[in-house]
Design a protein around this motif. Structure first.
Motif, mmCIF file in Angstrom:
data_model
loop_
_atom_site.group_PDB
_atom_site.id
_atom_site.type_symbol
_atom_site.label_atom_id
_atom_site.label_comp_id
_atom_site.label_asym_id
_atom_site.label_seq_id
_atom_site.Cartn_x
_atom_site.Cartn_y
_atom_site.Cartn_z
ATOM 1 N N MET A 255 5.978 -56.454 -75.104
ATOM 2 C CA MET A 255 4.725 -56.272 -74.568
ATOM 3 C C MET A 255 3.883 -55.422 -75.434
ATOM 4 O O MET A 255 2.685 -55.727 -75.366
ATOM 5 N N MET A 256 4.271 -54.526 -76.242
ATOM 6 C CA MET A 256 3.668 -53.874 -77.124
ATOM 7 C C MET A 256 2.915 -54.739 -78.417
ATOM 8 O O MET A 256 1.733 -54.829 -78.519
ATOM 9 N N THR A 257 4.021 -55.952 -78.678
ATOM 10 C CA THR A 257 3.440 -56.629 -79.710
ATOM 11 C C THR A 257 2.341 -57.543 -79.180
ATOM 12 O O THR A 257 1.288 -58.109 -79.652
ATOM 13 N N TYR A 258 2.433 -58.157 -77.904
ATOM 14 C CA TYR A 258 1.653 -59.052 -77.231
ATOM 15 C C TYR A 258 0.072 -58.422 -77.131
ATOM 16 O O TYR A 258 -0.921 -58.875 -77.372
ATOM 17 N N ALA A 259 0.315 -57.127 -76.682
ATOM 18 C CA ALA A 259 -0.830 -56.073 -76.582
ATOM 19 C C ALA A 259 -2.015 -56.193 -77.743
ATOM 20 O O ALA A 259 -2.972 -55.798 -77.789
ATOM 21 N N SER A 260 -1.001 -55.947 -78.862
ATOM 22 C CA SER A 260 -1.757 -55.915 -80.430
ATOM 23 C C SER A 260 -2.631 -56.865 -80.538
ATOM 24 O O SER A 260 -3.537 -56.850 -81.627
ATOM 25 N N TYR A 261 -2.487 -58.400 -80.037
ATOM 26 C CA TYR A 261 -3.213 -59.235 -80.391
ATOM 27 C C TYR A 261 -4.478 -59.201 -79.420
ATOM 28 O O TYR A 261 -5.187 -60.258 -79.410
ATOM 29 N N ALA B 157 1.068 -65.586 -71.003
ATOM 30 C CA ALA B 157 2.152 -65.294 -71.949
ATOM 31 C C ALA B 157 2.982 -64.013 -71.393
ATOM 32 O O ALA B 157 4.067 -64.093 -71.730
ATOM 33 N N ALA B 158 2.336 -62.999 -71.146
ATOM 34 C CA ALA B 158 2.933 -61.969 -70.615
ATOM 35 C C ALA B 158 3.936 -62.131 -69.525
ATOM 36 O O ALA B 158 4.963 -61.747 -69.392
ATOM 37 N N LEU C 274 10.815 -57.131 -66.124
ATOM 38 C CA LEU C 274 9.388 -57.061 -66.929
ATOM 39 C C LEU C 274 9.230 -57.224 -68.326
ATOM 40 O O LEU C 274 8.205 -56.999 -68.957
ATOM 41 N N SER C 275 10.567 -57.285 -68.952
ATOM 42 C CA SER C 275 10.470 -57.185 -70.303
ATOM 43 C C SER C 275 9.954 -55.889 -71.263
ATOM 44 O O SER C 275 9.522 -55.850 -72.330
ATOM 45 N N ILE C 276 10.198 -54.880 -70.489
ATOM 46 C CA ILE C 276 10.121 -53.591 -70.872
ATOM 47 C C ILE C 276 10.912 -53.258 -71.785
ATOM 48 O O ILE C 276 12.345 -53.350 -71.809
#
Length: 500
Positions: free
Chosen positions: A240-246, A17-18, A233-235
């Protein structure tokens, strides 16, 4: 009772997904041209420097923040430091605008995918694109009515976005990524294999990778390298912060950041080889130099490539279908990640149900995106994209580095990611986040502003740049501050102690 946060089904699902978010239209139509125009093979030196001094460090920063503070970008930042919550909302507002014009580009790609079976763009792809298809007006203020085929495509894109995000993380986004990413890779490999076997392919590849070492000394080339890495990189977009929270609590964050960056980088190189092999064929068949057929951005995808496919016979139809399928798939994975970043922030702030938020957001999104289906749509896209990328995203990235480096303290995030990762990052990461990344991004920002003042973007009138460019930056900042003043539905400190 407080609902637990959704989680990815597998680490592979998160990585895909990332990568899907990072691999977008820019990898296919922007990167090859950036390499070509900035020293060819010599560009790889600043490019890899940019990956190691900005790309990967900022990915680790965003993954670490999202994972440690267990929230969408605004919630994660608010938990880290409530005064800085507005910094989480600015990229969400920018992403909302990006999503609206991104749906228009995806609409174009879908239309061209249907045209590619019969090469329906005709003998003059340039005329077809601007006059017959876009019906482009003469100025950014002349909207001139709705172009129906583009609007239909936009509605279709939003319907897909809604369908995927409605089903949630595991059932929607993860499933989509597991199907589309491998498919995208296979399609690009087929394009590359066919591309490099075309007559004249070596002409394009030689031009692409032959190093011009004098360019390495040019600051503009280094800015181009950092810009490419940053945007691809969608930084600083809230994703990326949202995806990592899952992610589950025990996850190798550091390794995930390296994998995402290198997978994205690999796809960019693959795209560049395919694109320049095919452009080499075009130059060879027309008996002209490669410089005459090379173009970047939208011109490459919707004008230069259709010209190539038109002279290729039956293989042209096959490659056209594959190429535009690539654009659609790459665009969809990025669009879905934008929808998720925005909807997750709204859900966290309001406590509303996912299904209601995604449905409401999709309806509003279609309405706003309609303005891009007008005859002035291309102008709006061009101006907004330039300002959001050159100012909005760069400033957010700069402020994120300052926030984590100096206020939250880089050591806090490094200790967190190291405590759950096999690969431990050293103090070099703290040095990069505190000093190197802010210095580089400040320099990039300064150069962009100086260029903007001395030569207004795209030759547009100041009124157009104020209306669609600077105003968008202002809306992002003011909107972020206003939203950050609203109370959270949940107690924002409760999970920080649990995780921190």
């Amino acid at each position: 009772m407080k609902k637990s946060r959704e989680q990815w089904g597998t680490k592979v699902g998160f990585i895909l997904a990332a990568i899907g978010s990072a691999v977008g239209l820019g990898n296919i139509w922007r990167f090859p041209y950036v390499v070509y125009s900035n020293g060819g093979g010599a560009f790889l030196i600043p490019y890899f420097c940019a990956i190691f001094t900005a790309g990967i460090p900022l990915l680790i920063l965003e993954y670490g923040m999202g994972h440690k503070f267990r929230g969408s970008t605004p919630l994660a930042i608010a938990r880290a430091n409530k005064k800085w919550e507005w910094l989480g909302w600015w990229p969400i507002i920018s992403s909302s605008i990006i999503l609206c014009y991104y749906s228009m580009i995806l609409s174009w790609a879908i239309k061209y995918l249907t045209l590619s079976f019969t090469k329906g763009w005709g003998a003059d792809p340039n005329k077809y694109f601007y006059k017959d298809f876009l019906k482009l007006s003469s100025s950014p203020f002349e909207f001139g009515g709705i172009v129906v085929p583009i609007l239909i495509g936009i509605i279709l894109v939003w319907a897909v976005n809604w369908m995927i995000c409605y089903k949630g993380i595991k059932g929607g986004i993860e499933k989509l990524s597991k199907i589309l990413l491998p498919t995208l890779l296979v399609i690009m490999i087929i394009i590359v294999i066919r591309g490099v076997t075309l007559e004249g392919a070596s002409v394009g590849l030689n031009k692409l990778f032959t190093p011009d070492w004098t360019k390495v000394k040019d600051p503009k080339v280094w800015i181009a390298a950092y810009g490419q890495v940053f945007f691809s990189l969608s930084i600083a977009t809230g994703i990326m912060m949202t995806y990592a929270s899952y992610l589950p609590k025990k996850t190798d964050i550091n390794n995930s950041a390296f994998m995402t960056a290198f997978a994205n980088c690999g796809f960019e190189f693959l795209s560049a080889i395919g694109v320049f092999a095919i452009l080499g064929f075009m130059a060879n068949s027309q008996g002209v130099s490669i410089d005459k057929v090379v173009s970047g951005g939208i011109g490459l995808a919707f004008i230069a490539f259709p010209k190539v496919f038109s002279v290729m016979g039956a293989w042209g139809n096959v490659l056209a279908v594959l190429f535009f399928s690539c654009l659609v798939f790459a665009g969809l994975t990025s669009a879905v990640s934008l929808v998720e970043a925005i909807s997750s922030s709204i859900i966290d702030k309001t406590g509303w149900e996912r299904k209601k938020v995604v449905s409401g957001m999709s309806l509003v999104g279609v309405c706003i995106s309609t303005v891009f289906a007008t005859r002035a749509g291309l102008y709006l896209l061009d101006i907004m994209d330039n300002f959001i990328n050159n100012y909005g995203i760069v400033v957010v990235g700069l402020l994120e580095a300052i926030l984590v480096g100096w206020i939250i303290k880089a050591k806090t995030i490094r200790n967190h990611t190291n405590s759950i990762s096999y690969y431990k990052i050293g103090k070099w990461w703290e040095v990069i986040i505190k000093y190197i990344t802010p210095t580089i991004l400040t320099y990039m920002l300064g150069k962009s502003i100086i260029t903007e003042i001395s030569k207004p973007y795209g030759g547009y009138k100041l009124s157009s740049l104020l209306a669609y460019g600077w105003s968008i930056i202002l809306i992002g900042i003011i909107g972020a501050i206003i939203i950050s003043k609203k109370p959270w539905k949940q107690e924002i400190k409760c999970e920080e102690e649990e995780v921190g």
